[in-house]
Motif scaffolding. Sequence first.
Motif, PDB file in Angstrom:
ATOM      1  N   THR A 167     -11.848   8.445  98.435  1.00  0.00           N
ATOM      2  CA  THR A 167     -11.770   9.918  98.602  1.00  0.00           C
ATOM      3  C   THR A 167     -12.854  10.739  98.074  1.00  0.00           C
ATOM      4  OG1 THR A 167      -9.344   9.390  99.055  1.00  0.00           O
ATOM      5  CG2 THR A 167     -10.015  11.859  99.023  1.00  0.00           C
ATOM      6  N   ASN A 209     -12.793  18.700 101.305  1.00  0.00           N
ATOM      7  CA  ASN A 209     -11.578  19.264 100.479  1.00  0.00           C
ATOM      8  C   ASN A 209     -12.254  19.917  99.193  1.00  0.00           C
ATOM      9  OD1 ASN A 209      -9.505  18.734 102.038  1.00  0.00           O
ATOM     10  ND2 ASN A 209      -9.646  16.384 101.623  1.00  0.00           N
ATOM     11  N   ALA A 210     -13.458  20.606  99.222  1.00  0.00           N
ATOM     12  CA  ALA A 210     -14.204  21.230  97.981  1.00  0.00           C
ATOM     13  C   ALA A 210     -14.615  20.192  97.184  1.00  0.00           C
ATOM     14  CB  ALA A 210     -13.127  22.017  97.479  1.00  0.00           C
ATOM     15  N   SER A 211     -14.794  19.134  97.529  1.00  0.00           N
ATOM     16  CA  SER A 211     -15.406  17.867  96.672  1.00  0.00           C
ATOM     17  C   SER A 211     -16.940  18.018  96.347  1.00  0.00           C
ATOM     18  CB  SER A 211     -14.877  16.608  97.093  1.00  0.00           C
ATOM     19  OG  SER A 211     -15.455  16.337  98.545  1.00  0.00           O
ATOM     20  N   HIS A 271     -14.367  13.103  95.393  1.00  0.00           N
ATOM     21  CA  HIS A 271     -13.504  14.187  94.246  1.00  0.00           C
ATOM     22  C   HIS A 271     -14.715  15.075  93.703  1.00  0.00           C
ATOM     23  CE1 HIS A 271      -9.645  11.942  93.875  1.00  0.00           C
ATOM     24  NE2 HIS A 271     -10.601  10.802  94.087  1.00  0.00           N
ATOM     25  N   GLU A 317     -17.748  22.185 102.430  1.00  0.00           N
ATOM     26  CA  GLU A 317     -16.840  22.099 101.216  1.00  0.00           C
ATOM     27  C   GLU A 317     -15.448  22.137 102.012  1.00  0.00           C
ATOM     28  OE1 GLU A 317     -17.268  25.128  98.303  1.00  0.00           O
ATOM     29  OE2 GLU A 317     -19.416  24.487  97.987  1.00  0.00           O
ATOM     30  N   THR A 318     -15.189  22.739 102.871  1.00  0.00           N
ATOM     31  CA  THR A 318     -13.751  22.598 103.350  1.00  0.00           C
ATOM     32  C   THR A 318     -13.433  21.387 104.058  1.00  0.00           C
ATOM     33  OG1 THR A 318     -14.073  24.823 103.800  1.00  0.00           O
ATOM     34  CG2 THR A 318     -12.056  23.756 105.245  1.00  0.00           C
ATOM     35  N   THR A 363     -20.187  13.651 107.740  1.00  0.00           N
ATOM     36  CA  THR A 363     -19.425  14.948 107.901  1.00  0.00           C
ATOM     37  C   THR A 363     -20.395  16.177 108.125  1.00  0.00           C
ATOM     38  OG1 THR A 363     -17.970  14.147 106.026  1.00  0.00           O
ATOM     39  CG2 THR A 363     -18.224  16.597 106.412  1.00  0.00           C
TER      40      THR A 363
END
Length: 354
Positions: free
Chosen positions: A56, A85-87, A58, A81-82, A140
């Motif tokens: 995932t 998950n702002a990673s 980070h 980023e959304t 993505t």
Amino acid sequence: MAHMSHGAHAQPPTRGQRWSTFRQSPFWPATVLVLILAAAAGLFAGSYTYSMADPTPHSIPTAVVGSYEEARGRDFLDGLETALNASVRMRPYDSGAEAHEAIEDQEVFGLFEIRDDGRTAVLSLSSASGASVAQVLADTAPAVGRETGVQVTVRDINPLQEGDPRGLAIFYVSLAAVIIGFVGAMQLSVHARSLTPFERILFTAAYALLGGFAIAATVDWLLDALDLPFVESWMILALTMFASGMVFTMFNTLFGRWAMLPTWGLMVLLGNPSSGGAVSWPLLPSPLGAIGQWLPPGASVNAQHTAVYFQGHQHLFPFLVLGGWALLSCAVFWIWRHRHPGGREKQPAHAADS
């Protein structure tokens, strides 16, 4: 009658006596090993599953240049980023040349060039920096582009070699060096117990040099899986094997026959899953990504990865880590060499003459 009387008064062994007898029997160490091996099996499966089964994101540092401050460009980057998950950690650069240099220095994993006032974007990936991270960004970014009205083009500016399409070969060669490194030291402790401390260090260096050459020659010349900078890769593998072997020797000095436990825990249970070889460090659980860089497996992967895919941009840090572990292990072994189960006593001169 006397014999019968003596037998009649014989007492059955007490619980303490039975326990003492069991402790002195061969069943005691065998039972301990059964329990240790069972626990090691669970820990082994758990450590690799925790690290690699569900990678995932980070923190993925990524370069950005161009019209990223325009409204559509901001919407695209915010959407990215959304989705992750702002990673994603965007680092703006003044020019594409500076951003490409940051990729070569492995400071960022890719480059977003926002063009035409945010209407188009070019994502320059570096699969060699981390195949798993590159795949996450490649999957993505176009989807976010469709949602925000930005046309995204994806290109790979630093692809993996043909013989290493998944980027795992470096992990495998480093894994071989780590495991054979400490297994070699273990075998020396069993089959060459009478080596003096200096001889033990010397023979560890000897099998490390020869073993590193064998690994590099097999992967490059025999299998043609990787095009290695041969001498540099050989020296990295040799240093890895030597450090790993001396780590076992250090633990053998400190813990005797139980040295395999801390060696296996440090090198295999913790070191290999956190090395970044199978799963890039931004996709590892955060503590492992930080710890792995300071352990021999992670340092070996980092040095080898840079040597193969980023020639001319080698870093000193992984060599300091490998050298530090080797030096620490040698120092501990040498200072407490009298505690090592090996070695031999020197014969007095008159005994040798006779």
